[in-house]
Each structure stands twice: as structure tokens, then as C-alpha cells.
Write an enzyme that holds these catalytic residues in place. Structure first.
Site, mmCIF file in Angstrom:
data_model
loop_
_atom_site.group_PDB
_atom_site.id
_atom_site.type_symbol
_atom_site.label_atom_id
_atom_site.label_comp_id
_atom_site.label_asym_id
_atom_site.label_seq_id
_atom_site.Cartn_x
_atom_site.Cartn_y
_atom_site.Cartn_z
ATOM 1 N N GLU A 15 0.780 -1.217 0.000
ATOM 2 C CA GLU A 15 0.000 0.000 0.000
ATOM 3 C C GLU A 15 0.814 1.269 0.000
ATOM 4 O O GLU A 15 0.622 2.158 -0.797
ATOM 5 C CB GLU A 15 -0.853 0.056 1.277
ATOM 6 C CG GLU A 15 -1.994 -0.848 1.254
ATOM 7 C CD GLU A 15 -2.638 -0.792 -0.071
ATOM 8 O OE1 GLU A 15 -3.229 0.252 -0.369
ATOM 9 O OE2 GLU A 15 -2.522 -1.750 -0.823
ATOM 10 N N CYS A 16 1.664 1.387 0.969
ATOM 11 C CA CYS A 16 2.205 2.709 1.248
ATOM 12 C C CYS A 16 3.568 2.608 1.914
ATOM 13 O O CYS A 16 3.940 1.581 2.477
ATOM 14 C CB CYS A 16 1.315 3.461 2.232
ATOM 15 S SG CYS A 16 -0.384 3.600 1.699
#
Ligand code: SF4
Length: 486
Positions: A15-16
Site C-alpha cells: 500500500e504505502c
């Protein structure tokens, strides 16, 4: 879908990435560099927020860090301040729109507050409903924003107390870097599903998703933020707190298999070494007579080296990646995905012709890429193609901050290994066993009563409750859990 992932469109996606530094006179430049090193964790958007002692400054943009925070753009010089945090994003919850780009920012009684989150909250929808009923006006569609509203409605006053009160109400996976007036805060969920490390450069402390982001700015690695630990970095140094009930750690095992950069050290182990050991284990478990071991680039390389070392079969680069595919807008259709493989990879025919080859890859998600690569090897004259995968079959969706297709789209959920072998068109197919994977990571095996890692995408054993998964969407609440419900 905007993708610049050069490896593969048929992969799970992290995701991140998050990064923070305090105090440093060039905080914005160092945050941008740190995010650049974390680009593999999210290519959709990036944001940086700095604090100069009086004011906060921010820049958020869609696309790559290098394109949006270059020195020519002048952005970094406008982001003045001695404290800074940043975020790179690839969305699964929340739409890919500017208002969802992190760090999120809010004004509180105590001053400004910026928040960057890697992971996914599994009760965000339920909390959001409650907060909307209480009159909270949400600005984004991300799960992360519930933390800001829980802080706003908290009884206690200080930043840290409000964060603790908010985080005690959320469930899920989180590695958070936050910033308030003259402090940067890092925190990991009680199970420590997502990574977060602490570094030091001169008198400054650094927080980052991975150690490769410390290396790029010349910071020394100090230690991991422990599961359930909150670290507060202010003018008097780094302070550690344990505000949550201790729980057995369940770090994401997929970080070792694919997500983390191979030059990172996560949870005390070199990712590169771990991948090599997994490849060696795979060779022990699934021997086959062959002439060459060939990695599926680039993520299959360390496991293929391990396979080659263990089996004694020579390692060769049989697939060459085109490094200049660059940014590609790819419609999420199977037809276009398949075309993408041809754009990015080509067979090294001279090496392959007439050979029995072992292709090593890290995972099979939908299987579309594997079909194309096996076909490419056969067209290049391979006599036999044996597929070896350095993870167990991916049978379940992830709800803890990794973009996975719905369960029914996962090849291993639909088909047995023999059927997958037929679908892919390989002569044989084998995955590393779950116990073998744990052994390669230095464990005696998987403890079924108390697994040492999160391995839910292989086992379906979800270590954190999935409160939102079965909850229905309420009229007027636009937040949705995207493509993750199985
Ligand atoms: Fe990692 Fe899989 Fe667990 Fe998600 S479900 S956190 S990808 S091990």
C-alpha cells in the site's frame, strides 16, 4: 489504474511507505529522498508536510516522487522547516483522488496535525458510521481519516493522549508517522503487521518503513519500532511508550517474500538473505532435473540464486527486462495486462533454446503473467519449463494494507496445484511449503497454535478481526472497502 510498477502487473501491491525526520534544517529534501527510496511501496501519489516552528507547509501530488519533488520544481525549497513527514501511496481503501493523498492534515486546539499511514484499518467503516452520526464531516474516503476524527472527539487534551485514545479504538494494521507542533510520532499496531524502523543522522531521528530509506540519506539504523510501541521525537530526544495491551507479534511474512526492497533489513533480517534461503528451501522441497535456473525478473532473482546454489543447477538470466517501459497507463483488463508482459520482458533465446529450465517467481496471483512467461519460454525453444514459486499458494485476500484481488480471482483459490500447472502450461509447478517458508526465516516451522507471522493470504488465518468485511454500506456514507471483501 496508473501503474509504473516495472516488475509485474499481476502481483500483490504494498500500500504505502512512510517517512519522518526531526529535527533537521533540510527536512523536506530528506523526506523526499526517503520517499524516493520507498517508491516501490506506492507509486500512485506522494505527499510531504513540514513544520518550521510556526507554520506547516505541504505538497501533495499524484505520481512519482521524482516527478513531483525534483529540485527543478522548486517544491522542496518551499517546504521550509526543521521537521517533516511524508507518504507514498498505492490505494486500496479510498479512491485515487487528490483529497486522499497523505499525509492528511487537520487543525486541532493544540495546533496542526499531519498523519501518514501504512496499513489498513479493519473496523474503519464501522467507526466512520459512528463518527458521521456524531456530526463529523469527512474530507476523504480513506480509512486513515477516522483516526483524525477520533482524535478530534477524544476526551484527553495532549496530542499523544489523543492519538493513544484514537488508536485504542481502531483495529487493523498500521505503521504511522505523524507530526504535530514540534514533534514527530511513530507507532506500530500491537501485532506489528507493517514495518517501521528508527534511524539517526547527526542529531536527527528518522522514522521509515524500511532501512533502504535510511541508507539513501546516510542515516544509521538504530532499531525497529516494536509492535505496539509509540515513539515520540521532540526537542528532548526520543521517548518510547507502550500504550496498548501486548500481543504476540505477527509481522507480514509477504514483506520477506516480495514487498520489501531486497537491500532492506526488516525485523532484524536481511530481505535479500531471507529470499535466498527461501529459494534454497524451495530447491530442497521440489527437486527436478534441469539445465538452468532462471528468475522471473526482478523479484524472483534472490530466490532463484538460492535455488541454484542449493540444487547446483546454473543460474542464468533467461528473461531480460526492458528498463525503459516507463510510465504506462494500463486499463485493468486481462487483455491489456497480458500485453504489458510483452512490453516489459523478452526471452534471452540464445540461453534458453533446447534447455530444460526452472523458472523461479515469488508468487502467483491471477496467473495471467505466469501463462505469458511460460509461453514466452516455449516460443524461445525451451524443452521443458518447470515453475517454482517462493511462497505458498496465495489463496486469500489481504485486509491489512496490501492490494489483493478478490478471493475468487486468485488462481490458487480456484484451482489445485495440478490444475494451476495445466492452466499455466508448465511441465511441473511447485510452491515452497508453509513450514519450509518458516524454516527459511529461522523458525522451527509454523506453530499452528500461535503462528509467528501473519500469513493469512496463504492460510486464511487472519490475526486481526475483520469487522468491516461483513458490514453493509449505509446510505449517505460514501466510504467503501474497495475490492478487498472476499
Ligand atoms: Fe501480509 Fe498476507 Fe498478512 Fe496481508 S494477509 S499482512 S500480505 S501476510
Amino acid at each position: 489504474m496508473l501503474t509504473t510498477n516495472p516488475f509485474d502487473d499481476d502481483k500483490l501491491r504494498e500500500e504505502c511507505g512512510v517517512f519522518g525526520i526531526y529535527p533537521h534544517p533540510q527536512s523536506a529534501a530528506l523526506v523526499a529522498l526517503g520517499l524516493h527510496a520507498l517508491q516501490h511501496r506506492g507509486q500512485e501519489a506522494a505527499g510531504v508536510v513540514t513544520f518550521d516552528g510556526k507554520h506547516f507547509h505541504s505538497h501533495h501530488a499524484m505520481g512519482h516522487v521524482g516527478d513531483n519533488f525534483s529540485s527543478q520544481s522548486g517544491v522542496v525549497s518551499r517546504l521550509v522547516g526543521h521537521a517533516g513527514i511524508g507518504h507514498v501511496r498505492y490505494s486500496t481503501t479510498g479512491d485515487s483522488i487528490m483529497r486522499n493523498v497523505q499525509p492528511l492534515f487537520a487543525d486541532f486546539e493544540f495546533g496542526g496535525f499531519a498523519l501518514a499511514h501504512n496499513g489498513n484499518l479493519t473496523n474503519a467503516l464501522l467507526l466512520r458510521r459512528q463518527l458521521v452520526r456524531r456530526g463529523c464531516l469527512f474530507q476523504s474516503t480513506t480509512d486513515t481519516e477516522v483516526i483524525v476524527h477520533l482524535m478530534a472527539t477524544a476526551r484527553s487534551g495532549s496530542v499523544v493522549d489523543r492519538m493513544v485514545e484514537a488508536l485504542r479504538q481502531v483495529e487493523g494494521a498500521y505503521a504511522i508517522v505523524a507530526m504535530a507542533n514540534d514533534m514527530v510520532v511513530g507507532v506500530r499496531d500491537p501485532l506489528g503487521v507493517r514495518p517501521l524502523v528508527i534511524g539517526r543522522i547527526g542529531d536527527s531521528h528518522v522514522l521509515a518503513s524500511e532501512t533502504c530509506a535510511l541508507d539513501i540519506i546516510g542515516a544509521d539504523f538504530l532499531r525497529d519500532v516494536e509492535p505496539g510501541e509509540m515513539v515520540v521525537i521532540d526537542s528532548s530526544g526520543l521517548h518510547s511508550m507502550r500504550p496498548f495491551q501486548p500481543q504476540p507479534r505477527r509481522f507480514c511474512i509477504f514483506e520477506y517474500i516480495y514487498f520489501a526492497r531486497p537491500d532492506s533489513v526488516v525485523e532484524g533480517s536481511s530481505v535479500y538473505e531471507a529470499r535466498k534461503r527461501i529459494g534454497m528451501q524451495l530447491a530442497r522441497e521440489s527437486e527436478v532435473e534441469a539445465d538452468l535456473v532462471i528468475p522471473v525478473p526482478d523479484s524472483g532473482v534472490p530466490a532463484a540464486i538460492g535455488y541454484s546454489v542449493q540444487s547446483g543447477i546454473p543460474f542464468e538470466l533467461g528473461i531480460i527486462r526492458n528498463h525503459y517501459v516507463g510510465r504506462t497507463f494500463i486499463e485493468p483488463t486481462d487483455q491489456i495486462r497480458n500485453l504489458g508482459v510483452k512490453l516489459k520482458h523478452n526471452a534471452n533465446r540464445h540461453m534458453i533454446e533446447g534447455k530444460r529450465i526452472i523458472l523461479v517467481d515469488d508468487s502467483i496471483v491471477r496467473g495471467t503473467t505466469s501463462v505469458k512467461i511460460v509461453e514466452m519460454m516455449r516460443r524461445a525453444g525451451a524443452r521443458e519449463v518447470h515453475m517454482r514459486i517462493s511462497s505458498p499458494p496465495t489463496t486469500h485476500s489481504c485486509f491489512y494494507g496490501v492490494d489483493t484481488p478478490r478471493k475468487d480471482k486468485l488462481l490458487a483459490h480456484r484451482l489445485s496445484i495440478a490444475e494451476m500447472n495445466g492452466f499455466i502450461g508448465s511441465d511441473s509447478l511447485a510452491f515452497v511449503s508453509m513450514d519450509g517458508l518458516y524454516k527459511a526465516l529461522g523458525e522451527p516451522g509454523r506453530d499452528p497454535a500461535r503462528p509467528q507471522y501473519c500469513d493469512a493470504c496463504f492460510s486464511g488465518d487472519y490475526p486481526i478481526a475483520l469487522a468491516d468485511r461483513d458490514s453493509l454500506q449505509e446510505p449517505g456514507v460514501t466510504f467503501r472497502v474497495e475490492a478487498k471483501a472476499s
